[in-house]
Design a protein around this motif. Structure first.
Motif, PDB file in Angstrom:
ATOM      1  N   ASP A 108      43.878  51.493  44.158  1.00 28.35           N
ATOM      2  CA  ASP A 108      42.241  50.623  43.551  1.00 28.35           C
ATOM      3  C   ASP A 108      42.689  49.875  42.432  1.00 28.35           C
ATOM      4  O   ASP A 108      42.124  49.335  42.217  1.00 28.35           O
ATOM      5  N   PHE A 109      44.116  49.923  42.059  1.00 28.33           N
ATOM      6  CA  PHE A 109      44.329  48.793  40.734  1.00 28.33           C
ATOM      7  C   PHE A 109      44.551  47.623  42.126  1.00 28.33           C
ATOM      8  O   PHE A 109      43.747  46.924  40.947  1.00 28.33           O
ATOM      9  N   GLU A 110      45.095  47.659  42.673  1.00 24.19           N
ATOM     10  CA  GLU A 110      45.797  46.155  43.614  1.00 24.19           C
ATOM     11  C   GLU A 110      44.599  45.937  43.789  1.00 24.19           C
ATOM     12  O   GLU A 110      44.270  44.340  44.003  1.00 24.19           O
ATOM     13  N   ALA A 111      43.381  46.815  44.505  1.00 28.05           N
ATOM     14  CA  ALA A 111      42.367  46.434  45.240  1.00 28.05           C
ATOM     15  C   ALA A 111      41.818  46.074  44.086  1.00 28.05           C
ATOM     16  O   ALA A 111      40.874  44.646  44.276  1.00 28.05           O
ATOM     17  N   THR A 112      41.055  46.366  42.949  1.00 26.73           N
ATOM     18  CA  THR A 112      40.568  45.269  41.398  1.00 26.73           C
ATOM     19  C   THR A 112      40.652  44.263  41.164  1.00 26.73           C
ATOM     20  O   THR A 112      39.757  43.420  41.387  1.00 26.73           O
ATOM     21  N   ARG A 113      42.209  44.378  41.223  1.00 24.54           N
ATOM     22  CA  ARG A 113      42.799  43.017  41.188  1.00 24.54           C
ATOM     23  C   ARG A 113      42.842  41.573  41.658  1.00 24.54           C
ATOM     24  O   ARG A 113      42.370  40.576  41.713  1.00 24.54           O
ATOM     25  N   GLN A 114      42.739  41.994  43.078  1.00 28.68           N
ATOM     26  CA  GLN A 114      42.912  41.573  44.660  1.00 28.68           C
ATOM     27  C   GLN A 114      41.139  40.670  44.180  1.00 28.68           C
ATOM     28  O   GLN A 114      40.870  39.674  44.711  1.00 28.68           O
ATOM     29  N   GLN A 115      40.349  41.470  43.819  1.00 25.40           N
ATOM     30  CA  GLN A 115      39.035  40.995  43.784  1.00 25.40           C
ATOM     31  C   GLN A 115      38.851  39.594  42.376  1.00 25.40           C
ATOM     32  O   GLN A 115      37.567  39.425  42.471  1.00 25.40           O
ATOM     33  N   PHE A 116      39.245  40.203  41.328  1.00 20.23           N
ATOM     34  CA  PHE A 116      39.255  40.042  40.308  1.00 20.23           C
ATOM     35  C   PHE A 116      39.702  38.136  40.322  1.00 20.23           C
ATOM     36  O   PHE A 116      39.176  37.053  39.933  1.00 20.23           O
ATOM     37  N   ASP A 117      41.110  38.377  41.432  1.00 19.81           N
ATOM     38  CA  ASP A 117      41.472  36.843  41.455  1.00 19.81           C
ATOM     39  C   ASP A 117      39.971  35.932  42.586  1.00 19.81           C
ATOM     40  O   ASP A 117      40.418  35.088  42.536  1.00 19.81           O
ATOM     41  N   GLU A 118      40.336  36.918  43.364  1.00 20.22           N
ATOM     42  CA  GLU A 118      39.118  36.255  44.468  1.00 20.22           C
ATOM     43  C   GLU A 118      38.312  35.524  43.940  1.00 20.22           C
ATOM     44  O   GLU A 118      37.299  34.812  44.615  1.00 20.22           O
ATOM     45  N   GLY A 119      37.202  35.956  42.848  1.00 24.18           N
ATOM     46  CA  GLY A 119      35.856  35.707  42.105  1.00 24.18           C
ATOM     47  C   GLY A 119      35.942  34.559  41.211  1.00 24.18           C
ATOM     48  O   GLY A 119      35.273  34.281  41.140  1.00 24.18           O
TER      49      GLY A 119
END
Length: 119
Positions: A108-119
């Motif tokens: 979950d942490f990795e998925a949230t970090r990817q979303q943050f980087d893409e956003g």
């Protein structure tokens, strides 16, 4: 010979006459209402276990255990394992899901970090 045939035919026709079944048939509700609460509780648990495991629900033998005339046959029926019912549609769906490619689980942490980087 003809009188014997006619007598035999008459006997056959008498056997085919409708007999009143109403007094002999009890509904499931009546059977449960008249049974001991322990038997009803056992029947409920058995019915749930049978349904969940894919077997047809068959609890009549539990109620028959209370009847002296039916108890021996009911005990044999209870001891006999019931066959599982195969659901071809459900089996096909299970095989389809089992053969589908599995996605890699993502933290979950990795998925949230990817979303943050893409956003």
């Amino acid at each position: 010979m003809r009188p014997q045939i006619e007598a035999f035919a008459k006997q056959i026709m008498q056997d085919y006459q409708l007999r009143p079944l109403g007094p002999a048939i009890r509904t499931a509700r009546e059977t449960a209402r008249d049974a001991d609460w322990v038997v009803c509780n056992s029947a409920l648990h058995t019915a749930v276990a049978q349904a969940v495991s894919g077997r047809d629900v068959d609890v009549q033998a539990l109620f028959d255990l209370e009847s002296p005339g039916k108890a021996a046959g009911a005990m044999e029926h209870v001891k006999r394992p019931l066959a599982r019912r195969i659901d071809p549609e459900g089996q096909a769906d299970s095989q389809r899901v089992d053969s589908a490619p599995k996605a890699q689980p993502q933290d979950d942490f990795e998925a949230t970090r990817q979303q943050f980087d893409e956003g």
